[in-house]
Design an enzyme around this catalytic site. Sequence first.
Site, PDB file in Angstrom:
ATOM      1  N   GLU A  13       0.848  -1.101   0.020  1.00 25.47           N
ATOM      2  CA  GLU A  13       0.275   0.033   0.418  1.00 25.47           C
ATOM      3  C   GLU A  13       0.431   1.538  -0.201  1.00 25.47           C
ATOM      4  O   GLU A  13       2.002   1.034   0.585  1.00 25.47           O
ATOM      5  CB  GLU A  13      -0.901  -0.273   1.135  1.00 25.47           C
ATOM      6  CG  GLU A  13      -1.814  -1.264   1.307  1.00 25.47           C
ATOM      7  CD  GLU A  13      -2.712  -1.212   2.759  1.00 25.47           C
ATOM      8  OE1 GLU A  13      -3.518  -2.343   2.761  1.00 25.47           O
ATOM      9  OE2 GLU A  13      -2.606   0.023   3.746  1.00 25.47           O
ATOM     10  N   CYS A  14       0.803   2.527  -1.067  1.00 29.95           N
ATOM     11  CA  CYS A  14       1.012   3.548  -1.176  1.00 29.95           C
ATOM     12  C   CYS A  14       2.531   3.736  -0.752  1.00 29.95           C
ATOM     13  O   CYS A  14       3.245   3.144  -2.049  1.00 29.95           O
ATOM     14  CB  CYS A  14       0.517   4.784   0.557  1.00 29.95           C
ATOM     15  SG  CYS A  14       0.839   5.934   0.177  1.00 29.95           S
ATOM     16  N   GLY A  15       3.265   3.347   0.311  1.00 27.41           N
ATOM     17  CA  GLY A  15       4.467   4.080  -0.349  1.00 27.41           C
ATOM     18  C   GLY A  15       5.003   2.664  -0.148  1.00 27.41           C
ATOM     19  O   GLY A  15       6.710   2.613  -1.097  1.00 27.41           O
ATOM     20  N   GLY A  38      -0.812  -1.339  -4.790  1.00 29.04           N
ATOM     21  CA  GLY A  38      -2.086   0.115  -5.183  1.00 29.04           C
ATOM     22  C   GLY A  38      -1.681   1.071  -4.310  1.00 29.04           C
ATOM     23  O   GLY A  38      -1.151   0.335  -3.245  1.00 29.04           O
TER      24      GLY A  38
END
Length: 359
Positions: free
Chosen positions: A242-244, A334
């Site tokens: 997720e994200c990072g 994502g």
Amino acid sequence: MGLYDGLGGTCVEASTYHLAETLQAPILLVLNARGAGRSVLAEIKGFLDYDRDNLIQGVILNRVSSHFGETLKALIEENLHIPVLGFLPNQEVAVGSRHLGLVLPEEIPKIREELQALAETMEQYVDIPGICRMATNATLLPEEESAVKESFSRPKEPVRIALAQDEAFCFYYRENLEMLEKLGAQLVPFSPLRDAHLPENIQGILLGGGYPELHLSELSGNESLRMEIQRMADAGIPLRAECGGFMYLGESIQDESGQEWPMAAVHPGRSHKAVGRRRFGYITLTSKESGKQIKAHEFHYYDSEENGDAYHAVKPVTGKSWECILETGNQMMGFPHLYYPSNPAFAEEFVEQCRSWKK
């Protein structure tokens, strides 16, 4: 944000007040009174008038002198008939912030000493026993539904999931991790910054959000771990990012000077700093293949050339929507941060994929 600021900043739903209303918990209103006098009466009265369930049961004044704090306390209690449970004078202690929020506690020198000093100030100027008494007015939380409890109480064969955890990967919903553990996951921490290899005998990998953009040299320089993650991903190990974590698994991350730093290359996306904030706020994700849904949120200033299109994201107030998330086989990556309690099937699916891959 403020007490009544919820979805989109315009709805009460998902605000602190909505949470207190849902739990039937009393509210202790903390008000910044620096540089103010009698006008705090008007501000507090506005909050009280808007309190449809009479949940605000006390006030604390922040950033006032001890002498003037006593004066305002008497004024508020006489005119508004609500107890003032204390006040705090101006402090030298301050927590810094950066583009995604506050600086993390482990990055602040002498954080424990500073918190201890604040605690001693609280004991001097705030009615701590009064706050505890106020807290007892909250209603008891209901028991979990038996079906939910049963689903997590059945004995499960344990699986080992590698959990990225260091200064670069530090954002996880605690409820998510607890849910995975109740389902039989043994979360084994590792550091993409410092560890040359993944933990041994793992059946899954979880990379959360954080600040990879602040540690590009170290992450890119740890080539042995990057290549190992890439090999495991190619072998089909169940993986969530997720994200990072999603940025780290891409081809590269570009720093603000334009230099490209090679990353794990599990997916082809290259990340770069966008102009201004890219996305912010709550969303609902819907799988375009199965129709399953989960609540999530995004908050990032970076973007990727390849964000995926396995899910349809919709903001709750504006209805603004976009495609996101790369999903292939056992792997889901994502920018959105998923919230498993909104649909525990997502946690169950991940753990079961790890069990199957182990076998």
